[in-house]
Motif scaffolding. Structure first.
Motif, PDB file in Angstrom:
ATOM      1  N   UNK A 126      77.197  27.612 -15.370  1.00 29.05           N
ATOM      2  CA  UNK A 126      77.288  26.392 -16.170  1.00 29.05           C
ATOM      3  C   UNK A 126      78.692  25.814 -16.102  1.00 29.05           C
ATOM      4  N   UNK A 127      78.771  24.498 -16.383  1.00 22.08           N
ATOM      5  CA  UNK A 127      80.045  23.802 -16.376  1.00 22.08           C
ATOM      6  C   UNK A 127      79.860  22.383 -16.864  1.00 22.08           C
ATOM      7  N   UNK A 128      80.954  21.630 -16.911  1.00 19.58           N
ATOM      8  CA  UNK A 128      80.915  20.258 -17.419  1.00 19.58           C
ATOM      9  C   UNK A 128      81.837  19.377 -16.589  1.00 19.58           C
ATOM     10  N   UNK A 129      81.436  18.110 -16.472  1.00 22.47           N
ATOM     11  CA  UNK A 129      82.217  17.113 -15.743  1.00 22.47           C
ATOM     12  C   UNK A 129      82.260  15.849 -16.587  1.00 22.47           C
ATOM     13  N   UNK A 130      83.443  15.217 -16.700  1.00 24.46           N
ATOM     14  CA  UNK A 130      83.582  13.985 -17.476  1.00 24.46           C
ATOM     15  C   UNK A 130      83.970  12.839 -16.551  1.00 24.46           C
ATOM     16  N   UNK A 131      83.639  11.618 -17.004  1.00 27.86           N
ATOM     17  CA  UNK A 131      83.920  10.445 -16.190  1.00 27.86           C
ATOM     18  C   UNK A 131      84.200   9.242 -17.073  1.00 27.86           C
ATOM     19  N   UNK A 132      84.560   8.138 -16.428  1.00 31.09           N
ATOM     20  CA  UNK A 132      84.835   6.886 -17.112  1.00 31.09           C
ATOM     21  C   UNK A 132      85.741   6.029 -16.257  1.00 31.09           C
ATOM     22  N   UNK A 133      85.835   4.758 -16.624  1.00 28.71           N
ATOM     23  CA  UNK A 133      86.636   3.828 -15.831  1.00 28.71           C
ATOM     24  C   UNK A 133      87.031   2.643 -16.694  1.00 28.71           C
ATOM     25  N   UNK A 134      88.293   2.217 -16.565  1.00 28.02           N
ATOM     26  CA  UNK A 134      88.748   1.037 -17.292  1.00 28.02           C
ATOM     27  C   UNK A 134      88.722   1.207 -18.794  1.00 28.02           C
ATOM     28  N   UNK A 135      89.044   2.411 -19.286  1.00 27.97           N
ATOM     29  CA  UNK A 135      89.127   2.727 -20.715  1.00 27.97           C
ATOM     30  C   UNK A 135      87.770   2.771 -21.420  1.00 27.97           C
ATOM     31  N   UNK A 136      86.670   2.684 -20.675  1.00 29.03           N
ATOM     32  CA  UNK A 136      85.355   2.724 -21.328  1.00 29.03           C
ATOM     33  C   UNK A 136      84.363   3.411 -20.378  1.00 29.03           C
ATOM     34  N   UNK A 137      83.095   3.401 -20.768  1.00 32.50           N
ATOM     35  CA  UNK A 137      82.042   3.948 -19.923  1.00 32.50           C
ATOM     36  C   UNK A 137      82.112   5.443 -19.729  1.00 32.50           C
ATOM     37  N   UNK A 138      82.461   6.184 -20.788  1.00 36.77           N
ATOM     38  CA  UNK A 138      82.564   7.632 -20.674  1.00 36.77           C
ATOM     39  C   UNK A 138      81.213   8.305 -20.525  1.00 36.77           C
ATOM     40  N   UNK A 139      81.177   9.321 -19.679  1.00 36.10           N
ATOM     41  CA  UNK A 139      79.966  10.122 -19.507  1.00 36.10           C
ATOM     42  C   UNK A 139      80.333  11.600 -19.460  1.00 36.10           C
ATOM     43  N   UNK A 140      79.461  12.403 -20.053  1.00 39.26           N
ATOM     44  CA  UNK A 140      79.623  13.852 -20.043  1.00 39.26           C
ATOM     45  C   UNK A 140      78.405  14.469 -19.363  1.00 39.26           C
ATOM     46  N   UNK A 141      78.643  15.174 -18.271  1.00 37.01           N
ATOM     47  CA  UNK A 141      77.573  15.892 -17.580  1.00 37.01           C
ATOM     48  C   UNK A 141      77.765  17.383 -17.810  1.00 37.01           C
ATOM     49  N   UNK A 142      76.752  18.023 -18.377  1.00 35.31           N
ATOM     50  CA  UNK A 142      76.774  19.467 -18.560  1.00 35.31           C
ATOM     51  C   UNK A 142      75.752  20.063 -17.606  1.00 35.31           C
ATOM     52  N   UNK A 143      76.199  21.008 -16.772  1.00 36.51           N
ATOM     53  CA  UNK A 143      75.356  21.620 -15.753  1.00 36.51           C
ATOM     54  C   UNK A 143      74.968  23.034 -16.165  1.00 36.51           C
ATOM     55  N   UNK A 144      73.773  23.441 -15.766  1.00 35.75           N
ATOM     56  CA  UNK A 144      73.297  24.787 -16.069  1.00 35.75           C
ATOM     57  C   UNK A 144      72.078  24.726 -16.987  1.00 35.75           C
ATOM     58  N   UNK A 145      71.664  25.867 -17.524  1.00 33.50           N
ATOM     59  CA  UNK A 145      72.328  27.161 -17.424  1.00 33.50           C
ATOM     60  C   UNK A 145      71.954  27.990 -16.187  1.00 33.50           C
ATOM     61  N   UNK A 146      70.940  27.558 -15.415  1.00 38.88           N
ATOM     62  CA  UNK A 146      70.479  28.408 -14.316  1.00 38.88           C
ATOM     63  C   UNK A 146      71.121  28.062 -12.978  1.00 38.88           C
ATOM     64  N   UNK A 147      71.281  26.773 -12.688  1.00 40.18           N
ATOM     65  CA  UNK A 147      71.819  26.367 -11.398  1.00 40.18           C
ATOM     66  C   UNK A 147      72.958  25.389 -11.615  1.00 40.18           C
ATOM     67  N   UNK A 148      74.042  25.578 -10.893  1.00 36.87           N
ATOM     68  CA  UNK A 148      75.237  24.781 -11.154  1.00 36.87           C
ATOM     69  C   UNK A 148      75.051  23.324 -10.759  1.00 36.87           C
ATOM     70  N   UNK A 149      74.055  23.004  -9.924  1.00 39.00           N
ATOM     71  CA  UNK A 149      73.864  21.614  -9.498  1.00 39.00           C
ATOM     72  C   UNK A 149      72.829  20.869 -10.336  1.00 39.00           C
TER      73      UNK A 149
END
Length: 310
Positions: A126-149
């Motif tokens: 498992x893991x997490x990835x964050x994103x966003x652009x231009x001070x807005x549009x934030x996204x949180x992706x949490x991966x797992x629990x079985x496969x990292x993709x």
């Protein structure tokens, strides 16, 4: 009549610390470096590039004395990290990559067409990835629990998210443009904390309870209860009136840490962030972007393809 002036100048100076070894390493790239991570004192990786034009991942097998280009892309790579098994993860504009343990080849994990800013994988499951652009549009992706993709949860936020860290297997903290969010259930739900005075750029937990945050306008915060409450160690300036531009921090223990930023900021603390010293050997003309410390060895990246070992 000179005493007031002397006291003023003394107050403006920062106490310094001298390191036994600190040197700049030449790399085979000249574009900005964005992140550095080491799996042990010999093996590490660096990401970087130029927005919308180019990206790369470098690797070393000799502790950072020499580097090779493993992967090149047409988009900037913002971050690189590894899980405890040695599997690598890199993210940037539009794409996520992974590298199996004992391999030099990076492969495409996902194409998300988002400006992916930071990843943290405390486990190969498992893991997490964050994103966003231009001070807005934030996204949180949490991966797992079985496969990292496999995406387990995708959450949307108003503000750009810049950095993420797992305090433990269920507690995740993410920071960004005037936002600090916390999950206590592995990313299934999130709470926004009452912290909004900076564009927070980095978050790191040396243990499950103790964590630190810094911001582009010069803020430093600390928690000792797994991110539920935070103490302001240093108040930053307002946007456009920055006191310091802090880009990243890393703590090797609850007390000892490093903080880097623009215009030569390369600070060290031995008392849990209560006081800081400038590293005397760190070039003042460097804009440092990331710092990583492991087993008494340290590495730092900067804009313009500059890399340092200490």
């Amino acid at each position: 009549r000179w005493l007031p002036l002397f006291l003023f100048l003394a107050a403006c100076g920062k106490e310094k610390i001298s390191l036994p070894q600190f040197r700049e390493i030449e790399l085979p790239v000249s574009s900005d470096l964005s992140a550095v991570w080491f799996t042990d004192t010999l093996h590490g990786a660096v990401s970087g590039g130029k927005a919308w034009e180019s990206g790369f991942i470098l690797s070393t097998d000799d502790g950072g004395d020499s580097w090779s280009v493993d992967t090149t892309l047409n988009r900037k790579m913002e971050h690189v990290t590894f899980d405890p098994s040695g599997q690598g993860y890199a993210c940037g504009q539009d794409v996520m990559l992974y590298r199996p343990p004992e391999s030099k080849k990076w492969q495409v994990q996902r194409v998300d067409f988002q400006w992916l800013r930071c990843a943290h994988y405390p486990s190969s499951h498992y893991g997490a990835v964050v994103s966003g652009e231009g001070y807005h549009g934030g996204q949180m992706r949490v991966f797992g629990p079985e496969f990292f993709w496999q995406v387990d949860t995708l959450q949307f936020f108003q503000a750009e998210l810049e950095a993420v860290w797992y305090a433990d297997s269920l507690t995740i903290l993410a920071v960004g443009t005037g936002w600090v969010i916390r999950s206590g259930d592995g990313g299934q739900s999130w709470e926004r904390l009452h912290l909004s005075d900076d564009f927070y750029s980095s978050v790191h937990f040396p243990d499950a309870n103790t964590g630190y945050i810094c911001g582009y306008s010069g803020s430093i915060l600390k928690t000792q209860d797994a991110g539920k409450t935070w103490k302001l160690l240093r108040k930053g300036g307002q946007v456009g009136k920055r006191k310091k531009a802090f880009n990243a921090l890393w703590f090797s223990s609850a007390e000892r840490g490093w903080l880097v930023g623009d215009n030569g900021v390369f600070w060290n603390t031995d008392d849990g962030g209560e006081s800081w010293k400038q590293v005397d050997e760190a070039p003042q003309d460097a804009d440092y972007t990331d710092v990583f410390v492991l087993d008494g060895h340290g590495w730092a990246t900067a804009k313009g393809g500059r890399f340092f070992k200490f």
